[in-house]
Scaffold this motif. Structure first.
Motif, PDB file in Angstrom:
ATOM      1  N   GLU A  22       0.830  -1.203   0.000  1.00 40.19           N
ATOM      2  CA  GLU A  22       0.000   0.000   0.000  1.00 40.19           C
ATOM      3  C   GLU A  22       0.866   1.255   0.000  1.00 40.19           C
ATOM      4  O   GLU A  22       0.583   2.218  -0.726  1.00 40.19           O
ATOM      5  N   ARG A  25       2.442   2.431  -3.377  1.00 40.60           N
ATOM      6  CA  ARG A  25       1.610   3.193  -4.310  1.00 40.60           C
ATOM      7  C   ARG A  25       1.844   4.698  -4.193  1.00 40.60           C
ATOM      8  O   ARG A  25       1.398   5.465  -5.051  1.00 40.60           O
ATOM      9  N   THR A  26       2.531   5.129  -3.145  1.00 39.76           N
ATOM     10  CA  THR A  26       2.784   6.557  -2.922  1.00 39.76           C
ATOM     11  C   THR A  26       4.254   6.930  -3.068  1.00 39.76           C
ATOM     12  O   THR A  26       4.593   8.105  -2.964  1.00 39.76           O
ATOM     13  N   ALA A  55      -3.128  -7.226  -5.515  1.00 41.09           N
ATOM     14  CA  ALA A  55      -2.551  -5.883  -5.614  1.00 41.09           C
ATOM     15  C   ALA A  55      -2.510  -5.413  -7.058  1.00 41.09           C
ATOM     16  O   ALA A  55      -2.816  -4.251  -7.366  1.00 41.09           O
ATOM     17  N   GLU A  58      -6.024  -4.561  -8.225  1.00 44.16           N
ATOM     18  CA  GLU A  58      -6.528  -3.325  -7.613  1.00 44.16           C
ATOM     19  C   GLU A  58      -5.874  -2.097  -8.221  1.00 44.16           C
ATOM     20  O   GLU A  58      -6.484  -1.023  -8.280  1.00 44.16           O
ATOM     21  N   GLY A  59      -4.637  -2.235  -8.675  1.00 46.57           N
ATOM     22  CA  GLY A  59      -3.942  -1.126  -9.321  1.00 46.57           C
ATOM     23  C   GLY A  59      -3.583  -0.026  -8.342  1.00 46.57           C
ATOM     24  O   GLY A  59      -3.293  -0.267  -7.176  1.00 46.57           O
ATOM     25  N   GLY A  60      -3.577   1.196  -8.846  1.00 44.05           N
ATOM     26  CA  GLY A  60      -3.230   2.335  -8.016  1.00 44.05           C
ATOM     27  C   GLY A  60      -1.745   2.647  -7.977  1.00 44.05           C
ATOM     28  O   GLY A  60      -1.304   3.470  -7.161  1.00 44.05           O
ATOM     29  N   PHE A  61      -0.965   2.026  -8.850  1.00 42.61           N
ATOM     30  CA  PHE A  61       0.477   2.241  -8.851  1.00 42.61           C
ATOM     31  C   PHE A  61       0.901   3.378  -9.781  1.00 42.61           C
ATOM     32  O   PHE A  61       2.090   3.662  -9.917  1.00 42.61           O
ATOM     33  N   GLY A  62      -0.062   4.002 -10.431  1.00 42.35           N
ATOM     34  CA  GLY A  62       0.253   5.151 -11.274  1.00 42.35           C
ATOM     35  C   GLY A  62       1.190   4.791 -12.413  1.00 42.35           C
ATOM     36  O   GLY A  62       0.983   3.798 -13.103  1.00 42.35           O
ATOM     37  N   ARG A  64       4.204   3.825 -12.081  1.00 47.52           N
ATOM     38  CA  ARG A  64       5.190   2.822 -11.670  1.00 47.52           C
ATOM     39  C   ARG A  64       4.926   1.502 -12.387  1.00 47.52           C
ATOM     40  O   ARG A  64       3.784   1.062 -12.489  1.00 47.52           O
ATOM     41  N   LEU A  66       4.852  -2.444 -12.389  1.00 51.33           N
ATOM     42  CA  LEU A  66       4.643  -3.464 -11.364  1.00 51.33           C
ATOM     43  C   LEU A  66       5.162  -4.794 -11.900  1.00 51.33           C
ATOM     44  O   LEU A  66       4.668  -5.308 -12.908  1.00 51.33           O
TER      45      LEU A  66
END
Length: 285
Positions: A22, A25-26, A55, A58-62, A64, A66
């Protein structure tokens, strides 16, 4: 160069650590590598694999990338790991302990979509570097990732701060990877609190020609990104070269004079790459 993207910093994370994923992701790393191999105990392999797939979905890695590092191809978990890599939107699958080109072919046969990244971390791989890299001609092989810890272990060498003991092998891996257009990432720096040492090996890796470096802790990201990003001086020089070749006087010429030095078309290509990486790096940051 539309597909050029920065891979300055590639952070390893245990796929079993939901909190770390988590947080990733930031973070300002360019690549997140969810690890199913060394960082995960045997009894946790299945749960870690399921967590990695969740994970990815769900994504959210912008921006980046993976990447999923699977267990070794000769392990009892590899087949399920490779199936998992195809079942979710991973940007690549990282295959550990690649010894020969046949290992790339084996991974390719079991993965239908994701590009393949190969870890170069065994003595057996060194004589076969050219053949392994050449597998890119028939497979989705995209990158070499150097496993310096495993290499040092197999070599039985004691690594000094400047890594002199491994420099010949790092150079061979770089040359092989470049010969077939691969991204090549340097190995990790183990001392998390050694800021000066990290900065030194990052500068060394960038000077050698690596695209970036694998990391084991978020606090290492900033130094890594800085070392593998074009400097303002690099950008200014690249802009001057591009501008010089854009003048009417340079039309059709293979070499021109700029600031008292000869500049060739190969320098123009390098300059264009520097400017593209600078733009991509600013976007990632």
């Amino acid at each position: 160069m539309s597909d050029l993207r920065p891979r300055r910093s590639a952070l390893f994370l245990p796929a079993s650590n939901a909190r770390a994923i988590e947080k990733a992701r930031t973070l300002s790393c360019d690549v997140v590598i969810l690890d199913l191999e060394d960082a995960v105990a045997p009894e946790q392999k299945q749960a870690a694999r399921e967590a990695a797939v969740t994970a990815a979905r769900e994504g959210g890695f912008g921006t980046r990338e993976l990447v999923l590092r699977i267990n070794g191809l000769d392990s009892p978990w590899a087949a399920d790991d490779l199936a998992a890599a195809d079942s979710a939107p991973f940007d690549a699958v990282l295959v550990p302990k690649v010894n020969a080109a046949a290992d790339i072919d084996a991974a390719e046969a079991q993965v239908q979509r994701a590009p393949i990244w190969a870890m170069i971390e065994t003595c057996r791989a060194i004589p076969s570097l050219g053949a392994i890299a050449a597998a890119a001609e028939r497979t989705r092989l995209q990158a070499f990732v150097i496993g310096t810890n495993d290499l040092a272990k197999e070599m039985r060498c004691r690594l000094s701060p400047d890594r002199a003991e491994l420099l010949p092998l790092l150079t061979l891996a770089l040359a092989a990877g470049r010969g077939w257009g691969l991204t090549v990432l340097d190995g990790v720096h183990n001392a998390i609190d050694d800021d000066a040492g990290l900065e030194a090996v990052c500068r060394q890796g960038a000077a050698m020609g690596f695209d970036g470096k694998t990391l084991i802790h978020p606090r290492q990201i900033a130094a890594c990104n800085a070392a593998f990003s074009p400097t303002p001086e690099d950008v200014a020089r690249a802009e001057a070269i591009v501008a010089a070749f854009a003048t009417p006087d340079a039309d059709g010429r293979g070499a021109i004079r700029l600031d008292g030095a000869m500049v060739e078309r190969l320098h123009l290509e390098q300059a264009q790459r520097v400017l593209a990486l600078a733009v991509q790096g600013r976007s990632a940051d």
